[in-house]
Scaffold this motif. Sequence first.
Motif, PDB file in Angstrom:
ATOM      1  N   THR A  85     -26.349 -17.780 -30.662  1.00 32.29           N
ATOM      2  CA  THR A  85     -25.231 -18.689 -30.987  1.00 32.29           C
ATOM      3  C   THR A  85     -23.907 -18.082 -30.520  1.00 32.29           C
ATOM      4  O   THR A  85     -23.092 -18.763 -29.868  1.00 32.29           O
ATOM      5  N   ILE A  86     -23.698 -16.812 -30.845  1.00 33.10           N
ATOM      6  CA  ILE A  86     -22.442 -16.153 -30.451  1.00 33.10           C
ATOM      7  C   ILE A  86     -22.378 -16.019 -28.922  1.00 33.10           C
ATOM      8  O   ILE A  86     -21.339 -16.268 -28.312  1.00 33.10           O
ATOM      9  N   GLY A  87     -23.513 -15.695 -28.328  1.00 36.50           N
ATOM     10  CA  GLY A  87     -23.554 -15.579 -26.867  1.00 36.50           C
ATOM     11  C   GLY A  87     -23.163 -16.885 -26.190  1.00 36.50           C
ATOM     12  O   GLY A  87     -22.469 -16.901 -25.178  1.00 36.50           O
ATOM     13  N   LYS A  88     -23.582 -17.978 -26.760  1.00 32.30           N
ATOM     14  CA  LYS A  88     -23.335 -19.287 -26.140  1.00 32.30           C
ATOM     15  C   LYS A  88     -21.963 -19.858 -26.508  1.00 32.30           C
ATOM     16  O   LYS A  88     -21.221 -20.335 -25.663  1.00 32.30           O
ATOM     17  N   ILE A  92     -19.075 -18.978 -35.220  1.00 36.27           N
ATOM     18  CA  ILE A  92     -19.856 -19.803 -36.153  1.00 36.27           C
ATOM     19  C   ILE A  92     -18.878 -20.356 -37.193  1.00 36.27           C
ATOM     20  O   ILE A  92     -18.264 -19.594 -37.938  1.00 36.27           O
ATOM     21  N   SER A  93     -18.689 -21.666 -37.211  1.00 40.84           N
ATOM     22  CA  SER A  93     -17.733 -22.263 -38.159  1.00 40.84           C
ATOM     23  C   SER A  93     -18.412 -22.843 -39.380  1.00 40.84           C
ATOM     24  O   SER A  93     -17.771 -23.072 -40.408  1.00 40.84           O
ATOM     25  N   GLY A  94     -19.708 -23.126 -39.267  1.00 42.59           N
ATOM     26  CA  GLY A  94     -20.402 -23.734 -40.396  1.00 42.59           C
ATOM     27  C   GLY A  94     -21.898 -23.485 -40.292  1.00 42.59           C
ATOM     28  O   GLY A  94     -22.427 -23.225 -39.202  1.00 42.59           O
ATOM     29  N   LEU A  95     -22.558 -23.533 -41.446  1.00 41.40           N
ATOM     30  CA  LEU A  95     -24.009 -23.298 -41.486  1.00 41.40           C
ATOM     31  C   LEU A  95     -24.633 -24.298 -42.443  1.00 41.40           C
ATOM     32  O   LEU A  95     -24.118 -24.500 -43.544  1.00 41.40           O
ATOM     33  N   ASN A 128     -30.717 -14.606 -46.260  1.00 41.09           N
ATOM     34  CA  ASN A 128     -30.626 -13.692 -45.109  1.00 41.09           C
ATOM     35  C   ASN A 128     -29.755 -14.259 -43.991  1.00 41.09           C
ATOM     36  O   ASN A 128     -28.934 -13.550 -43.410  1.00 41.09           O
ATOM     37  N   LEU A 129     -29.932 -15.535 -43.707  1.00 40.97           N
ATOM     38  CA  LEU A 129     -29.150 -16.117 -42.612  1.00 40.97           C
ATOM     39  C   LEU A 129     -27.670 -16.198 -42.993  1.00 40.97           C
ATOM     40  O   LEU A 129     -26.790 -15.915 -42.170  1.00 40.97           O
ATOM     41  N   THR A 130     -27.401 -16.559 -44.235  1.00 42.66           N
ATOM     42  CA  THR A 130     -26.001 -16.656 -44.668  1.00 42.66           C
ATOM     43  C   THR A 130     -25.327 -15.290 -44.562  1.00 42.66           C
ATOM     44  O   THR A 130     -24.193 -15.172 -44.082  1.00 42.66           O
ATOM     45  N   LYS A 131     -26.044 -14.262 -45.001  1.00 43.24           N
ATOM     46  CA  LYS A 131     -25.494 -12.897 -44.933  1.00 43.24           C
ATOM     47  C   LYS A 131     -25.113 -12.543 -43.490  1.00 43.24           C
ATOM     48  O   LYS A 131     -24.044 -11.997 -43.241  1.00 43.24           O
ATOM     49  N   LEU A 132     -25.981 -12.892 -42.554  1.00 46.92           N
ATOM     50  CA  LEU A 132     -25.702 -12.576 -41.147  1.00 46.92           C
ATOM     51  C   LEU A 132     -24.525 -13.396 -40.605  1.00 46.92           C
ATOM     52  O   LEU A 132     -23.813 -12.945 -39.699  1.00 46.92           O
ATOM     53  N   CYS A 133     -24.347 -14.595 -41.134  1.00 49.01           N
ATOM     54  CA  CYS A 133     -23.264 -15.470 -40.634  1.00 49.01           C
ATOM     55  C   CYS A 133     -21.901 -15.107 -41.219  1.00 49.01           C
ATOM     56  O   CYS A 133     -20.868 -15.448 -40.635  1.00 49.01           O
ATOM     57  N   MET A 134     -21.886 -14.459 -42.378  1.00 44.18           N
ATOM     58  CA  MET A 134     -20.621 -14.251 -43.092  1.00 44.18           C
ATOM     59  C   MET A 134     -19.498 -13.617 -42.262  1.00 44.18           C
ATOM     60  O   MET A 134     -18.362 -14.101 -42.299  1.00 44.18           O
ATOM     61  N   PRO A 135     -19.765 -12.552 -41.509  1.00 45.42           N
ATOM     62  CA  PRO A 135     -18.650 -11.954 -40.752  1.00 45.42           C
ATOM     63  C   PRO A 135     -18.005 -12.948 -39.784  1.00 45.42           C
ATOM     64  O   PRO A 135     -16.806 -12.857 -39.507  1.00 45.42           O
ATOM     65  N   TYR A 136     -18.787 -13.888 -39.287  1.00 45.91           N
ATOM     66  CA  TYR A 136     -18.247 -14.890 -38.356  1.00 45.91           C
ATOM     67  C   TYR A 136     -17.561 -16.019 -39.123  1.00 45.91           C
ATOM     68  O   TYR A 136     -16.481 -16.480 -38.751  1.00 45.91           O
ATOM     69  N   LEU A 137     -18.183 -16.450 -40.208  1.00 45.55           N
ATOM     70  CA  LEU A 137     -17.617 -17.546 -41.007  1.00 45.55           C
ATOM     71  C   LEU A 137     -16.239 -17.157 -41.560  1.00 45.55           C
ATOM     72  O   LEU A 137     -15.317 -17.982 -41.587  1.00 45.55           O
ATOM     73  N   GLU A 138     -16.115 -15.927 -41.989  1.00 46.51           N
ATOM     74  CA  GLU A 138     -14.859 -15.484 -42.616  1.00 46.51           C
ATOM     75  C   GLU A 138     -13.654 -15.574 -41.675  1.00 46.51           C
ATOM     76  O   GLU A 138     -12.522 -15.587 -42.129  1.00 46.51           O
ATOM     77  N   LYS A 139     -13.920 -15.652 -40.389  1.00 45.43           N
ATOM     78  CA  LYS A 139     -12.813 -15.721 -39.420  1.00 45.43           C
ATOM     79  C   LYS A 139     -12.366 -17.164 -39.157  1.00 45.43           C
ATOM     80  O   LYS A 139     -11.399 -17.395 -38.453  1.00 45.43           O
ATOM     81  N   GLU A 140     -13.140 -18.138 -39.663  1.00 47.09           N
ATOM     82  CA  GLU A 140     -12.912 -19.536 -39.282  1.00 47.09           C
ATOM     83  C   GLU A 140     -12.200 -20.326 -40.377  1.00 47.09           C
ATOM     84  O   GLU A 140     -12.480 -20.123 -41.560  1.00 47.09           O
ATOM     85  N   SER A 181     -16.864 -15.741 -52.552  1.00 52.88           N
ATOM     86  CA  SER A 181     -16.516 -15.911 -51.129  1.00 52.88           C
ATOM     87  C   SER A 181     -15.273 -16.746 -50.895  1.00 52.88           C
ATOM     88  O   SER A 181     -14.832 -16.917 -49.758  1.00 52.88           O
ATOM     89  N   GLY A 182     -14.706 -17.301 -51.986  1.00 50.99           N
ATOM     90  CA  GLY A 182     -13.483 -18.065 -51.823  1.00 50.99           C
ATOM     91  C   GLY A 182     -12.303 -17.118 -51.695  1.00 50.99           C
ATOM     92  O   GLY A 182     -12.386 -15.989 -52.173  1.00 50.99           O
ATOM     93  N   PRO A 183     -11.211 -17.521 -51.070  1.00 55.63           N
ATOM     94  CA  PRO A 183     -11.036 -18.850 -50.495  1.00 55.63           C
ATOM     95  C   PRO A 183     -11.518 -18.968 -49.058  1.00 55.63           C
ATOM     96  O   PRO A 183     -11.387 -20.022 -48.459  1.00 55.63           O
ATOM     97  N   LYS A 184     -12.127 -17.896 -48.544  1.00 51.97           N
ATOM     98  CA  LYS A 184     -12.442 -17.936 -47.104  1.00 51.97           C
ATOM     99  C   LYS A 184     -13.584 -18.889 -46.763  1.00 51.97           C
ATOM    100  O   LYS A 184     -13.512 -19.654 -45.813  1.00 51.97           O
ATOM    101  N   VAL A 185     -14.681 -18.798 -47.523  1.00 50.90           N
ATOM    102  CA  VAL A 185     -15.866 -19.599 -47.173  1.00 50.90           C
ATOM    103  C   VAL A 185     -16.299 -20.413 -48.392  1.00 50.90           C
ATOM    104  O   VAL A 185     -16.369 -19.879 -49.503  1.00 50.90           O
TER     105      VAL A 185
END
Length: 265
Positions: A85-88, A92-95, A128-140, A181-185
Amino acid sequence: MKTNIEKLFSFEGKVIIITGAAGAIGSAAGHLFASLGANVVISDLNEEGAKKVAAEITKESGKEALGIKTNATVESDLGELIKMTIGKFGKISGLINNVGWGASTPIWESDSDKMVKSYLLNTVGAYNLTKLCMPYLEKEPNASVVFSGSMVGVTPSPEFIEYSTAKAGLMNMVRSMAVVSGPKVRFNTVLIGSVDNGDSTLAAGYDPEMLRRLAEMFVMKRRGMPMEIAYGMMFLMSIAAQWITGIDLRIDGGGSYKSKMPGKD
Ligand SMILES: NC(=O)c1ccc[n+]([C@@H]2O[C@H](COP(=O)([O-])OP(=O)(O)OC[C@H]3O[C@@H](n4cnc5c(N)ncnc54)[C@H](O)[C@@H]3O)[C@@H](O)[C@H]2O)c1
């Protein structure tokens, strides 16, 4: 002030991962979010299905969509999903943690293996998937995670003991994620009633006559359609829901109603 509805529900520039997205509800969500401007990642164990849905979405919406084979219960597959996903798309803005399934099992006929397998598929994979997405989600901005819960997870459901127990766990896991996780995600669950997903519900132990009778019990007198669940997901992920986190949005055709007044005989 005039409300710009299109802007409220625009997902232009967003990248949204959807799991179990070759299936009924996940593919409906994929079509919907792409039609509103998002690039969607269609992740599913069924590789052919995932690629087919992604190709249909791109054809229909003109938005690039990625179809990826992922086993939601295998951590290395989830890592690969993030990498691709990141490569393409670079972000990641949402899951949408949508993957899930459960067979009908009489309450005393389950065992450790069946209970754990259901928990891995319906709950742990989403963790597991949410944990992996968090560093990207937090930036959006307005980053949001939506989970496919089930009405069987909030009502006694002895006929689906593994699945209902796992879905109950999922819901509380989502609330825990939300409060820290608020207010970021933002984190919310869609509590889904019986939705027409073709053969999948039949494989879980129903037959067409049972489904007809089930539909009759609902206030709305029919089972739901996948897109009716996707609309709820759209709301929860949109700017319109930017102050909503930690909730369970029930979409179940009004559920089934039985009078509290006991009969005379
Ligand atoms: N349809 C309903 O009546 C209903 C009711 C309540 C909750 N739900 C929930 O909604 C979600 C979607 O349901 P649906 O009706 O679209 O189901 P579906 O069976 O149509 O789709 C599920 C998809 O998940 C995929 N899948 C199965 N195991 C997988 C794995 N290990 N890794 C990755 N993908 C896997 C399947 O290939 C399938 O494409 C599920 O979480 C389900 O529990 C559905």
